[in-house]
Design a protein around this motif. Structure first.
Motif, PDB file in Angstrom:
ATOM      1  N   GLY A   1      -1.618  35.071  33.681  1.00 36.65           N
ATOM      2  CA  GLY A   1      -2.967  34.781  33.203  1.00 36.65           C
ATOM      3  C   GLY A   1      -3.182  33.301  32.990  1.00 36.65           C
ATOM      4  O   GLY A   1      -4.243  32.758  33.320  1.00 36.65           O
ATOM      5  N   VAL A   2      -2.171  32.617  32.450  1.00 42.36           N
ATOM      6  CA  VAL A   2      -2.251  31.159  32.287  1.00 42.36           C
ATOM      7  C   VAL A   2      -2.421  30.507  33.648  1.00 42.36           C
ATOM      8  O   VAL A   2      -3.293  29.653  33.840  1.00 42.36           O
ATOM      9  CB  VAL A   2      -0.996  30.603  31.568  1.00 42.36           C
ATOM     10  CG1 VAL A   2      -0.991  29.086  31.601  1.00 42.36           C
ATOM     11  CG2 VAL A   2      -0.939  31.097  30.124  1.00 42.36           C
ATOM     12  N   GLY A   3      -1.617  30.914  34.614  1.00 41.82           N
ATOM     13  CA  GLY A   3      -1.718  30.351  35.959  1.00 41.82           C
ATOM     14  C   GLY A   3      -3.059  30.635  36.617  1.00 41.82           C
ATOM     15  O   GLY A   3      -3.613  29.789  37.323  1.00 41.82           O
ATOM     16  N   LEU A   4      -3.620  31.817  36.382  1.00 41.27           N
ATOM     17  CA  LEU A   4      -4.895  32.188  36.999  1.00 41.27           C
ATOM     18  C   LEU A   4      -6.070  31.414  36.410  1.00 41.27           C
ATOM     19  O   LEU A   4      -7.129  31.327  37.035  1.00 41.27           O
ATOM     20  CB  LEU A   4      -5.129  33.691  36.854  1.00 41.27           C
ATOM     21  CG  LEU A   4      -4.195  34.584  37.652  1.00 41.27           C
ATOM     22  CD1 LEU A   4      -4.485  36.051  37.367  1.00 41.27           C
ATOM     23  CD2 LEU A   4      -4.293  34.293  39.141  1.00 41.27           C
ATOM     24  N   ALA A   5      -5.893  30.842  35.228  1.00 36.54           N
ATOM     25  CA  ALA A   5      -6.965  30.047  34.629  1.00 36.54           C
ATOM     26  C   ALA A   5      -7.251  28.802  35.452  1.00 36.54           C
ATOM     27  O   ALA A   5      -8.331  28.219  35.341  1.00 36.54           O
ATOM     28  CB  ALA A   5      -6.596  29.662  33.198  1.00 36.54           C
ATOM     29  N   PHE A   6      -6.319  28.408  36.304  1.00 35.90           N
ATOM     30  CA  PHE A   6      -6.470  27.180  37.071  1.00 35.90           C
ATOM     31  C   PHE A   6      -7.032  27.404  38.470  1.00 35.90           C
ATOM     32  O   PHE A   6      -7.150  26.467  39.245  1.00 35.90           O
ATOM     33  CB  PHE A   6      -5.123  26.451  37.160  1.00 35.90           C
ATOM     34  CG  PHE A   6      -4.573  26.129  35.800  1.00 35.90           C
ATOM     35  CD1 PHE A   6      -5.229  25.255  34.953  1.00 35.90           C
ATOM     36  CD2 PHE A   6      -3.404  26.725  35.361  1.00 35.90           C
ATOM     37  CE1 PHE A   6      -4.728  24.968  33.703  1.00 35.90           C
ATOM     38  CE2 PHE A   6      -2.895  26.447  34.107  1.00 35.90           C
ATOM     39  CZ  PHE A   6      -3.562  25.558  33.272  1.00 35.90           C
TER      40      PHE A   6
END
Length: 193
Positions: A126-131
């Motif tokens: 989810g952290v990675g998908l925020a970018f």
């Protein structure tokens, strides 16, 4: 992300839960479909909520790392994929040395704790998908539904398949995560060129 990539991500995120479910199914006394569905719903709900939490954290950090966002998504997904592969190999060697568990039922708290433990990687994703440009609600729903399906099937198949298939599924999930990370990186680098 394409719909196919989102679906692959959903299945990749559910493989560690599937591995745990196969193990739980092998340890349960005669698992029934309602028990498997309950476990699937618990795992699926947790697995759908954790990428949302990770995405919110990533959005807060996005303005500070916008120039490297595709690299961050790639590194996070590749690292998680490698971690899943290594974990599956370690579990295989530990399972050979461990004695077999006796059949038992698993309570709500034990299922929720296992579901949370297997969803930490979804938070990092989810952290990675925020970018990247992705609808996180769709991704979270797909991850949750894939997990519900995989856990339900894992528990029902657990007695017949044992732990061997579950560990291999986690390694395949790791490979899928690495492939998605490479695809994101390639998409951004080829678009920048």
């Amino acid at each position: 992300m394409s719909p196919f990539s989102i679906l692959l991500l959903g299945f990749a995120m559910s493989t560690d839960a599937f591995a745990a479910a196969v193990g739980k199914g092998a340890a349960m006394r005669d698992p029934r479909l309602p028990e498997a569905l309950r476990a699937g719903a618990i795992f699926g709900t947790i697995e759908a909520l954790t990428p949302l939490a990770g995405w919110a954290l990533g959005i807060a950090a996005a303005p500070f790392v916008e120039a490297w966002d595709h690299w961050i998504a790639f590194v996070v997904l590749a690292a998680l994929g490698l971690h899943m592969i290594v974990a599956s190999l370690r579990q295989e060697s530990q399972a050979e040395a461990a004695p077999a568990e006796t059949g038992k039922r698993h309570g709500l708290l034990a299922l929720a704790a296992t579901g949370l433990a297997t969803s930490i990687d979804a938070m990092a994703v989810g952290v990675g998908l925020a970018f990247i440009d992705v609808n996180i609600l769709v991704v979270a729903a797909v991850i949750g539904l894939c997990t519900l399906t995989m856990v339900t099937a894992g528990i029902m198949l657990g007695r017949a398949l044992g732990r061997l298939v579950g560990r291999r599924a986690e390694a395949v999930g790791g490979l899928i995560l690495i492939a998605i990370g490479v695809a994101i990186l390639h998409e951004h680098l080829s678009g920048a060129a």
